[in-house]
Design an enzyme around this catalytic site. Structure first.
Site, PDB file in Angstrom:
ATOM      1  N   HIS A 188      44.038-210.436 -81.540  1.00 30.61           N
ATOM      2  CA  HIS A 188      44.806-210.520 -80.368  1.00 30.61           C
ATOM      3  C   HIS A 188      45.528-209.479 -79.938  1.00 30.61           C
ATOM      4  O   HIS A 188      45.561-208.519 -80.834  1.00 30.61           O
ATOM      5  CB  HIS A 188      45.717-211.849 -80.703  1.00 30.61           C
ATOM      6  N   HIS A 232      55.630-209.545 -87.468  1.00 31.95           N
ATOM      7  CA  HIS A 232      54.645-210.676 -87.259  1.00 31.95           C
ATOM      8  C   HIS A 232      55.770-211.845 -86.729  1.00 31.95           C
ATOM      9  O   HIS A 232      56.798-212.157 -87.278  1.00 31.95           O
ATOM     10  CB  HIS A 232      54.068-211.288 -88.370  1.00 31.95           C
ATOM     11  N   ASP A 287      52.094-206.679 -90.531  1.00 34.17           N
ATOM     12  CA  ASP A 287      51.656-207.444 -89.705  1.00 34.17           C
ATOM     13  C   ASP A 287      51.164-208.525 -90.940  1.00 34.17           C
ATOM     14  O   ASP A 287      51.177-208.230 -92.079  1.00 34.17           O
ATOM     15  CB  ASP A 287      50.792-207.186 -88.761  1.00 34.17           C
ATOM     16  N   GLU A 322      47.526-203.443 -80.632  1.00 36.15           N
ATOM     17  CA  GLU A 322      48.848-203.078 -81.286  1.00 36.15           C
ATOM     18  C   GLU A 322      48.689-201.657 -81.841  1.00 36.15           C
ATOM     19  O   GLU A 322      49.888-200.981 -81.750  1.00 36.15           O
ATOM     20  CB  GLU A 322      49.154-203.999 -82.288  1.00 36.15           C
TER      21      GLU A 322
END
Length: 271
Positions: free
Chosen positions: A118, A61, A9, A137
């Site tokens: 997030h 990402h 990411d 995640e």
């Protein structure tokens, strides 16, 4: 360990702190991608130095096209795709042939401290709960790795994310920067980052255990807006739980993960 999977990411990468530059219209987007590229290549190089024979990299990402093939370490294989067409998103390309997985440049879940925290889609999703436990995640992706019998052996990101690694992954953690607030971090020198990865990877590759295979799960997805829950609840296997939350169920976590991806993508298309 001979074969390693890398899911990368951008938010947890060293040097990156402003969410405006994680999208292609950000004026420092190319710099953020360069930082991501450098860090992933550092990890790849250290893996090969420590006896790994095969590495596969998946860009996790945004539209998942931030890592440039021409800049990637030529010894590594990689997943190339328009991100919307990745059935398994951040975990595309993973299967039971891997000895271990690494989450590079990850971040904290929504509604928690951490640089650019997030969950999956920050403007769309408020939280994801699996079997009654809110996960970021990392936790969501780890359960998919569990189903393939692949241990997550290392994760990297900011210091607040490190606290969630202990909770969701229980693996080796490499701190890329110290969290000051959501959009501010104290970064170590890149030389120090190399030292941290060198030690972390050497430790991670000693892991000698397989996770138990995942069973069926229930997943609740809470959106920021009720209209998104209204829309996706028209689909089969999607049950509306409250104004903003829907529940999905599948017999395997692999199928549940793919459905989660589709449900969230549909919401984005009709935001």
């Amino acid at each position: 360990m001979k074969k390693i999977y890398i899911s990368a990411d951008i938010e947890g990468i060293w040097g990156n702190s402003n969410p405006a530059n994680t999208a292609k219209n950000g004026y420092l987007y190319s710099e953020y991608c360069t930082n991501m590229m450098n860090e992933v290549n550092l990890v790849i190089d250290l893996l090969f130095q420590n006896g790994v024979e095969e590495v596969v990299v998946n860009d996790g990402h945004g539209n998942m096209d931030n890592l440039l093939p021409s800049k990637l370490d030529p010894r590594a294989a990689f997943v190339a795709a328009n991100g919307a067409y990745k059935e398994f998103g951040m975990m595309e390309g993973l299967d039971d042939s891997f000895d271990g997985a690494m989450f590079i440049g990850y971040h904290s879940r929504c509604n928690s401290p951490g640089v650019m925290a997030h969950t999956i889609w920050g403007t769309m999703v408020r939280k994801v709960v699996v079997d009654g436990k809110e996960l970021g995640e990392s936790g969501i992706n780890r359960l998919l790795a569990d189903e393939f019998g692949v241990p997550v052996i290392l994760a990297s990101g900011d210091s607040e994310y490190g606290k969630q690694v202990e909770e969701e992954l229980r693996c080796v953690f490499v701190e890329t920067k110290k969290t000051l607030n959501n959009q501010c971090a104290l970064c170590c020198s890149f030389n120090e980052l190399k030292n941290r990865y060198t030690k972390g990877i050497q430790e991670a590759l000693k892991v000698d255990e397989k996770p138990t295979l995942s069973s069926s799960h229930a997943m609740d997805i809470t959106f920021h807006h009720s209209r998104n829950a209204d829309f996706v609840s028209r689909m089969d296997n999607v049950e509306k739980m409250d104004d903003c939350t829907v529940r999905i169920n599948k017999e395997t976590y692999k199928d549940l993960y793919a459905l989660m991806r589709f449900v969230i993508k549909v919401c984005n298309a009709y935001a």
